[in-house]
Design a protein around this motif. Structure first.
Motif, mmCIF file in Angstrom:
data_model
loop_
_atom_site.group_PDB
_atom_site.id
_atom_site.type_symbol
_atom_site.label_atom_id
_atom_site.label_comp_id
_atom_site.label_asym_id
_atom_site.label_seq_id
_atom_site.Cartn_x
_atom_site.Cartn_y
_atom_site.Cartn_z
ATOM 1 N N ALA A 1 0.826 -1.208 0.000
ATOM 2 C CA ALA A 1 0.000 0.000 0.000
ATOM 3 C C ALA A 1 0.863 1.262 0.000
ATOM 4 O O ALA A 1 0.486 2.281 -0.595
ATOM 5 C CB ALA A 1 -0.940 0.001 1.199
ATOM 6 N N MET A 2 2.016 1.200 0.666
ATOM 7 C CA MET A 2 2.906 2.357 0.738
ATOM 8 C C MET A 2 3.841 2.464 -0.458
ATOM 9 O O MET A 2 4.649 3.390 -0.538
ATOM 10 C CB MET A 2 3.722 2.297 2.035
ATOM 11 C CG MET A 2 2.886 2.489 3.288
ATOM 12 S SD MET A 2 3.885 2.552 4.806
ATOM 13 C CE MET A 2 4.472 0.858 4.912
ATOM 14 N N GLY A 3 3.747 1.503 -1.365
ATOM 15 C CA GLY A 3 4.605 1.529 -2.535
ATOM 16 C C GLY A 3 6.048 1.173 -2.246
ATOM 17 O O GLY A 3 6.947 1.498 -3.030
ATOM 18 N N LYS A 4 6.295 0.483 -1.133
ATOM 19 C CA LYS A 4 7.660 0.143 -0.746
ATOM 20 C C LYS A 4 8.086 -1.238 -1.232
ATOM 21 O O LYS A 4 9.257 -1.618 -1.066
ATOM 22 C CB LYS A 4 7.795 0.215 0.776
ATOM 23 C CG LYS A 4 7.701 1.627 1.329
ATOM 24 C CD LYS A 4 7.985 1.646 2.819
ATOM 25 C CE LYS A 4 8.036 3.072 3.350
ATOM 26 N NZ LYS A 4 8.386 3.105 4.788
ATOM 27 N N ALA A 5 7.151 -2.007 -1.789
ATOM 28 C CA ALA A 5 7.465 -3.331 -2.310
ATOM 29 C C ALA A 5 6.352 -3.748 -3.256
ATOM 30 O O ALA A 5 5.250 -3.173 -3.244
ATOM 31 C CB ALA A 5 7.597 -4.342 -1.168
ATOM 32 N N SER A 6 6.637 -4.754 -4.071
ATOM 33 C CA SER A 6 5.614 -5.259 -4.997
ATOM 34 C C SER A 6 5.614 -6.779 -5.119
ATOM 35 O O SER A 6 4.662 -7.361 -5.599
ATOM 36 C CB SER A 6 5.803 -4.648 -6.386
ATOM 37 O OG SER A 6 7.059 -5.032 -6.931
ATOM 38 N N LYS A 7 6.705 -7.424 -4.661
ATOM 39 C CA LYS A 7 6.801 -8.888 -4.726
ATOM 40 C C LYS A 7 7.443 -9.364 -3.421
ATOM 41 O O LYS A 7 8.616 -9.089 -3.160
ATOM 42 C CB LYS A 7 7.625 -9.338 -5.925
ATOM 43 C CG LYS A 7 6.987 -9.015 -7.280
ATOM 44 C CD LYS A 7 7.852 -9.538 -8.418
ATOM 45 C CE LYS A 7 7.196 -9.301 -9.771
ATOM 46 N NZ LYS A 7 7.207 -7.873 -10.145
ATOM 47 N N ALA A 8 6.662 -10.092 -2.631
ATOM 48 C CA ALA A 8 7.113 -10.471 -1.290
ATOM 49 C C ALA A 8 7.223 -11.979 -1.120
ATOM 50 O O ALA A 8 6.462 -12.745 -1.726
ATOM 51 C CB ALA A 8 6.156 -9.915 -0.244
ATOM 52 N N LEU A 9 8.159 -12.365 -0.293
ATOM 53 C CA LEU A 9 8.299 -13.755 0.138
ATOM 54 C C LEU A 9 7.896 -13.834 1.603
ATOM 55 O O LEU A 9 8.459 -13.127 2.444
ATOM 56 C CB LEU A 9 9.751 -14.221 -0.030
ATOM 57 C CG LEU A 9 10.113 -15.591 0.539
ATOM 58 C CD1 LEU A 9 9.304 -16.708 -0.110
ATOM 59 C CD2 LEU A 9 11.607 -15.856 0.382
ATOM 60 N N VAL A 10 6.892 -14.650 1.895
ATOM 61 C CA VAL A 10 6.439 -14.860 3.271
ATOM 62 C C VAL A 10 6.805 -16.276 3.682
ATOM 63 O O VAL A 10 6.533 -17.238 2.949
ATOM 64 C CB VAL A 10 4.916 -14.643 3.401
ATOM 65 C CG1 VAL A 10 4.425 -15.080 4.781
ATOM 66 C CG2 VAL A 10 4.571 -13.183 3.159
ATOM 67 N N ILE A 11 7.438 -16.400 4.847
ATOM 68 C CA ILE A 11 7.797 -17.711 5.377
ATOM 69 C C ILE A 11 7.249 -17.848 6.790
ATOM 70 O O ILE A 11 7.414 -16.938 7.609
ATOM 71 C CB ILE A 11 9.323 -17.913 5.467
ATOM 72 C CG1 ILE A 11 10.051 -17.272 4.304
ATOM 73 C CG2 ILE A 11 9.663 -19.388 5.575
ATOM 74 C CD1 ILE A 11 10.712 -15.974 4.690
ATOM 75 N N VAL A 12 6.578 -18.954 7.059
ATOM 76 C CA VAL A 12 6.143 -19.253 8.427
ATOM 77 C C VAL A 12 6.742 -20.595 8.825
ATOM 78 O O VAL A 12 6.678 -21.565 8.068
ATOM 79 C CB VAL A 12 4.603 -19.280 8.559
ATOM 80 C CG1 VAL A 12 4.053 -17.882 8.685
ATOM 81 C CG2 VAL A 12 3.941 -19.991 7.383
ATOM 82 N N SER A 13 7.348 -20.636 9.991
ATOM 83 C CA SER A 13 8.049 -21.840 10.430
ATOM 84 C C SER A 13 7.984 -21.926 11.943
ATOM 85 O O SER A 13 8.246 -20.940 12.632
ATOM 86 C CB SER A 13 9.513 -21.778 9.966
ATOM 87 O OG SER A 13 10.234 -22.921 10.375
ATOM 88 N N ASP A 14 7.609 -23.092 12.439
ATOM 89 C CA ASP A 14 7.611 -23.283 13.891
ATOM 90 C C ASP A 14 8.250 -24.613 14.265
ATOM 91 O O ASP A 14 7.909 -25.668 13.722
ATOM 92 C CB ASP A 14 6.193 -23.187 14.472
ATOM 93 C CG ASP A 14 5.859 -21.766 14.891
ATOM 94 O OD1 ASP A 14 6.747 -21.099 15.466
ATOM 95 O OD2 ASP A 14 4.729 -21.305 14.635
ATOM 96 N N HIS A 15 9.188 -24.517 15.194
ATOM 97 C CA HIS A 15 9.918 -25.666 15.728
ATOM 98 C C HIS A 15 9.449 -25.874 17.171
ATOM 99 O O HIS A 15 10.179 -25.630 18.130
ATOM 100 C CB HIS A 15 11.427 -25.378 15.669
ATOM 101 C CG HIS A 15 12.293 -26.534 16.021
ATOM 102 N ND1 HIS A 15 13.661 -26.418 16.173
ATOM 103 C CD2 HIS A 15 12.004 -27.835 16.256
ATOM 104 C CE1 HIS A 15 14.169 -27.592 16.493
ATOM 105 N NE2 HIS A 15 13.190 -28.475 16.555
ATOM 106 N N ASN A 16 8.218 -26.305 17.281
ATOM 107 C CA ASN A 16 7.596 -26.441 18.603
ATOM 108 C C ASN A 16 8.331 -27.419 19.507
ATOM 109 O O ASN A 16 8.401 -27.215 20.723
ATOM 110 C CB ASN A 16 6.144 -26.887 18.436
ATOM 111 C CG ASN A 16 5.262 -25.794 17.891
ATOM 112 O OD1 ASN A 16 5.127 -24.734 18.483
ATOM 113 N ND2 ASN A 16 4.649 -26.040 16.737
ATOM 114 N N THR A 17 8.887 -28.486 18.919
ATOM 115 C CA THR A 17 9.520 -29.500 19.760
ATOM 116 C C THR A 17 10.857 -29.039 20.334
ATOM 117 O O THR A 17 11.442 -29.726 21.170
ATOM 118 C CB THR A 17 9.715 -30.824 18.993
ATOM 119 O OG1 THR A 17 10.618 -30.623 17.897
ATOM 120 C CG2 THR A 17 8.376 -31.344 18.463
ATOM 121 N N ALA A 18 11.336 -27.874 19.899
ATOM 122 C CA ALA A 18 12.537 -27.308 20.521
ATOM 123 C C ALA A 18 12.206 -26.645 21.848
ATOM 124 O O ALA A 18 13.089 -26.407 22.672
ATOM 125 C CB ALA A 18 13.183 -26.293 19.585
#
Length: 316
Positions: A127-144
């Motif tokens: 919306a702010m014009g600061k990016a146009s192509k993003a990489l989103v990563i979600v990761s959880d290491h619960n057993t740690a």
């Protein structure tokens, strides 16, 4: 915003309920009845939140449907509440792996709601014009972090990661359109700030007020799902699939019952992955991508400890 492509990574080690029967004398039937879980994945030696995220990104970029070069990515947003490193965040680890200098890199933690808050950060940058192509990563290491001897929540947790490319403009006909996203904090509700906590200097993830978590999840997820549909002029009848946060299968069933959604519209992976935290819904979306048809509406709804909640409407 458009999801261009997505992927998921799961550790190879499978932990069945019999492990907790031997450890804590909890029968498989007891665990399944209360959670729906019969097995979960556990990160192996040398694996952690960052390495799983990197594996998910490698799988993502190896996909033939990736519509642009990795060098066009101008924003990386990570989501996790189980960091391997609290300074070199999961997003930094991915940036280093991809050798993408001088772009914004952010990691968010809002417990199991982190996926939608990460995407909301992308929405803001776009919306702010600061990016146009993003990489989103979600990761959880619960057993740690978990205490596997805890008979209340030790058997709930699994590990995993997911990655997705999101663009401001449509890149191909196979893109998934993010039509609406709503999030909120509910720290003033119930026992929010003490119901489920992870204090690294103590004994890992503990859930002293699991019933309060259950009750509030069953209130907020249906409520915000309705809100996101209504904001787009849609009703429950227009919904083709619901992907709720994979915390407890009984919560998922309660949510669809409240909404009046038939069981065949529920997408769930907690039965064989356990609670994979903020990665769970993204993994489920990736696992089921091939079954979705043009024009279908999907709602992802989340609820995180703290409390936080949200819903996102995707149109294929």
């Amino acid at each position: 915003m458009y999801i261009n492509t997505l992927s998921h990574y799961l550790p190879s080690e499978v932990i069945g309920n019999e492990y907790f029967t031997k450890l804590n004398n909890l029968s498989s039937e007891w665990i399944v009845e209360r959670t729906g879980i019969y097995e979960r994945r556990k990160a192996g030696e040398g694996e952690n939140t960052a390495t799983m995220a990197i594996e998910a990104v490698n799988l993502l970029l190896a996909d033939d449907n990736v519509p642009y070069s990795k060098n066009e990515i101008d924003l990386i947003v990570g989501g996790t509440y189980t960091p391997y490193d609290t300074i070199v965040t999961v997003a930094h680890a991915v940036q280093h792996h991809l050798s993408l200098p001088d772009i914004p890199v952010v990691t968010i933690s809002s417990a199991c709601s982190s996926l939608l808050n990460a995407i909301e950060i992308v929405e803001g940058y776009f919306a702010m014009g600061k990016a146009s192509k993003a990489l989103v990563i979600v990761s959880d290491h619960n057993t740690a972090y978990y205490n596997e001897s805890d008979t209340v929540s030790g058997h709930l947790w699994g590990d995993g990661a997911s990655a997705m490319l999101i663009s401001k403009e449509r890149q191909s006909e196979s893109d998934m359109f993010i039509k609406k996203l709503i999030t909120g904090g509910a720290a003033t509700s119930g026992k929010a700030i003490e119901a489920v906590v992870l204090r690294p200097n103590d004994r890992g993830v503990v859930m002293p007020f699991g019933r309060d978590v259950f009750q509030n999840a069953c209130i907020y997820m249906p409520k915000v799902s309705q809100q996101v549909l209504q904001a787009c002029g849609l009703t429950i009848d227009d919904l083709d699939y619901l992907i709720p946060h994979q915390a407890n299968h009984r919560i998922s069933l309660n949510v669809i019952n409240t909404l009046g959604i038939p069981a065949e519209k529920l997408i769930s992976n907690i039965q064989y992955l356990g609670n994979t935290g903020c990665a769970g819904c993204a993994i489920a979306l990736s696992e089921n991508r091939s079954k979705f048809k043009k024009g279908e509406n999907i709602v992802i709804t989340v609820f995180g400890g703290g409390y936080s909640y949200g819903a996102m409407l995707i149109t294929i």
